[in-house]
Every structure is written in structure tokens, then in C-alpha cells.
Design an enzyme around this catalytic site. Structure first.
Site, PDB file in Angstrom:
ATOM      1  N   ALA A  12       0.836  -1.224   0.000  1.00  0.00           N
ATOM      2  CA  ALA A  12       0.000   0.000   0.000  1.00  0.00           C
ATOM      3  C   ALA A  12       0.858   1.256   0.000  1.00  0.00           C
ATOM      4  CB  ALA A  12      -0.925  -0.007   1.219  1.00  0.00           C
ATOM      5  N   SER A 149      -3.287 -10.433 -12.586  1.00  0.00           N
ATOM      6  CA  SER A 149      -2.845  -9.646 -13.747  1.00  0.00           C
ATOM      7  C   SER A 149      -3.346 -10.343 -15.000  1.00  0.00           C
ATOM      8  CB  SER A 149      -1.317  -9.606 -13.777  1.00  0.00           C
ATOM      9  OG  SER A 149      -0.848  -9.107 -15.016  1.00  0.00           O
ATOM     10  N   TYR A 162       7.044 -13.910 -13.646  1.00  0.00           N
ATOM     11  CA  TYR A 162       5.907 -13.050 -13.287  1.00  0.00           C
ATOM     12  C   TYR A 162       4.594 -13.703 -13.756  1.00  0.00           C
ATOM     13  CZ  TYR A 162       3.023  -8.811 -12.860  1.00  0.00           C
ATOM     14  OH  TYR A 162       2.040  -7.900 -12.522  1.00  0.00           O
TER      15      TYR A 162
END
Ligand code: NAP
Length: 258
Positions: A12, A149, A162
């Protein structure tokens, strides 16, 4: 115990996670924000969350370590006494983009450790707390949100580790959604496309050209707030008969076109 609902948001300290924490704070959540940065160095980013005046704590913790994850859970329970929402957002790209034929074991371990292992084991730790809470706190509707993603299903051979980490987050979402449904805990996956953050700043020109050329039906960069709004929707309590759902926040990237 605070009167607010309590949300943990990892990663965050900037970008998408910062926008998610700010959005949930604007809706009255007490926020436990986590990142590895020194709080002094990200004070402006933290202020984006604290400006709503809701209870707030920042935990400097590495989500790829057991101790880091425990510190986050301990902070939430110690300071606020409950956990309503967990957003597994912290994530990294490989330090160096490398062809899949050259990808190193070190890079694979690092990316899987931060992106996947953290999501799996923080979900596990928080879910155990939530299982107790549904028996003890009236009307609580605990929710876990995983930020994956478009790389969960899109091949980029220069950053295989990734893509693999994000594909595994999709299955992690389904597994926890299945296991936790009978406990009254819902689990969702938010699947961002190309979003304007530090992570994508290194490939800005490439994506500018791709978006101009029609990569996405909605011809613009996504903003961190687009993802934050989707998190807000799944945490709203209006989707309680849906779990394991994927919300694409990608400008329509996932639509196959002819
Ligand atoms: P970002 O700007 O690079 O921010 C990443 C965040 O993760 C930072 O707050 C960072 O905090 C935190 N983080 C990294 N390693 C950590 C660790 N070991 N422990 C705790 N926190 C850690 O990236 P972003 O674009 O906002 O990405 C956020 C999430 O969205 C990631 O999971 C990413 O894969 C996903 N995503 C992004 C895009 C995109 O286009 N930007 C697209 C699809 C999905 P510290 O620096 O303080 O550690």
C-alpha cells in the site's frame, strides 16, 4: 475492538495498493497498510490514506517472509481487534527481463516468494482469523481479494516468472474460494491490465504505442483508481452469492477480436 470494519492492504506504499487503501479508508475502513519502505520516506503516500481520518497503521514488513506476514496479522488484531478484508496486492516484476531460456532460479524464487507465497500464506493466516470471527462477530462478511494480472493468461517470454506467479494466484483464488465458502468468507480475483504505476513506468513508451495501436478496446492506460474501484465493489457486500469470481480491470484486453 474498533467500530470500523478493518482492511489489510499489502503493497500500500504506492501504486495500486495505495489507491486501494485510500478508497477503502474513504469508505470508513480502518486500514492496515503494509510495505517494505520506511514510513518516513512515503509520508505523502500514507497521507493519501490517513486524510479520511479513519484508524490507520503502517507495518513495515516483507510479505515473502513468515515473520513479515505474522507482523501484519498481529498489527491488525493488536491495534484494531478484527479483520474484515484482506487485499493481497504486493507484487514485483523480475529485476531484469530475461528470455525464458535464461531465467535464473534466483529470480524465479524472488518473484514467486513475493507474489505467490505471500498471497497463499497470508490468505491462510487471515482465513483462520476470519473463520473465528464469523462465529463471534454479528453480520461480519469477510472478504479476501487477490490482485493478479492479465499475465495470468498472457505469455510474456521475457518475464516468465511473473506470468507463472500470476497464473498461480488465479488457482489460489479458486482454492481458497472453494474451501472458505462454507465458512462465510468470499474470495475474489481482480485482474488488472496495463495500469499507470511505477511498475510500468519502465515500459511506458512501449505501452503508449501499443495502446495507441489498439491493444485494448478502451484506448487508455488504466489508473490505480480503476483497480481500487473494483476492490470496493467486491467488498461492498452486494456480491455475496458470487465467490471465486474474476473481475477484469483491463480496458477489455481479454476480449478476443477478429
Ligand atoms: P508498484 O507501484 O511497483 O508497487 C508495488 C507495491 O508492492 C509497493 O507498495 C511495494 O512496497 C510492495 N511490495 C513489493 N515487494 C514487497 C514485499 N516483499 N513485501 C511487502 N510489500 C512489497 O506496483 P503496482 O503496479 O502498484 O502493482 C501492484 C500489484 O498489481 C502487483 O501485484 C502487480 O503485479 C499487480 N499488477 C500491476 C499492473 C500494472 O500494470 N501496474 C498490472 C497487473 C497487475 P515497498 O516498495 O514499500 O516494499
Amino acid at each position: 475492538m474498533v467500530e470500523n470494519k478493518v482492511a489489510i492492504v499489502t503493497g500500500a506504499s504506492r501504486g495500486i495498493g495505495n489507491a486501494i487503501a485510500a478508497k477503502l479508508a474513504s469508505e470508513g475502513y480502518a486500514i492496515v497498510a503494509a510495505g517494505t519502505s520506511d514510513a518516513d520516506k512515503i509520508s505523502a503516500k500514507l497521507q493519501a490514506i490517513t486524510r479520511f481520518g479513519e484508524p490507520f497503521a503502517y507495518v513495515r514488513a516483507d510479505v515473502s517472509s513468515e515473520a513479515g506476514r505474522q507482523a501484519i496479522v498481529d498489527c491488525a488484531l493488536g491495534k484494531f481487534g478484527r479483520i474484515d478484508v484482506l487485499v493481497n496486492n504486493a507484487g514485483v516484476a523480475p529485476k531484469v527481463r530475461m528470455d525464458i531460456l535464461e531465467t535464473t532460479e534466483e529470480s524465479l524464487d524472488r518473484v514467486l516468494g513475493i507474489n505467490l507465497k505471500s498471497t497463499f500464506f497470508l490468505s491462510q493466516a487471515v482465513a483462520k482469523v476470519m473463520c473465528r470471527e464469523v462465529k463471534e462477530i454479528a453480520k461480519i462478511a469477510p472478504t479476501i481479494v487477490n490482485i493478479s494480472s492479465i499475465s495470468a493468461y498472457t505469455s510474456s517470454t521475457q518475464r516468465a516468472e511473473y506470468c507463472i506467479s500470476k497464473a498461480a494466484i488465479s488457482m489460489t483464488t479458486l482454492l481458497f474460494a472453494d474451501r472458505l465458502a462454507s465458512e462465510g468468507i468470499n474470495v475474489y480475483e481482480i485482474r488488472p491490465g496495463v495500469i499507470n504505476t511505477e511498475m510500468t513506468s519502465v515500459v511506458k513508451d512501449k505501452y503508449d504505442a501499443l495502446i495507441d495501436g489498439g491493444l485494448t478496446p478502451i484506448k487508455r492506460w488504466g489508473q490505480p483508481e480503476d483497480v481500487a474501484n473494483a476492490v470496493s465493489v467486491v467488498c461492498s457486500g452486494l456480491l455475496r452469492f458470487s465467490t471465486g469470481e474474476v473481475i477484469n480491470v483491463d480496458g477489455g484486453f481479454h476480449i478476443r477480436r477478429l
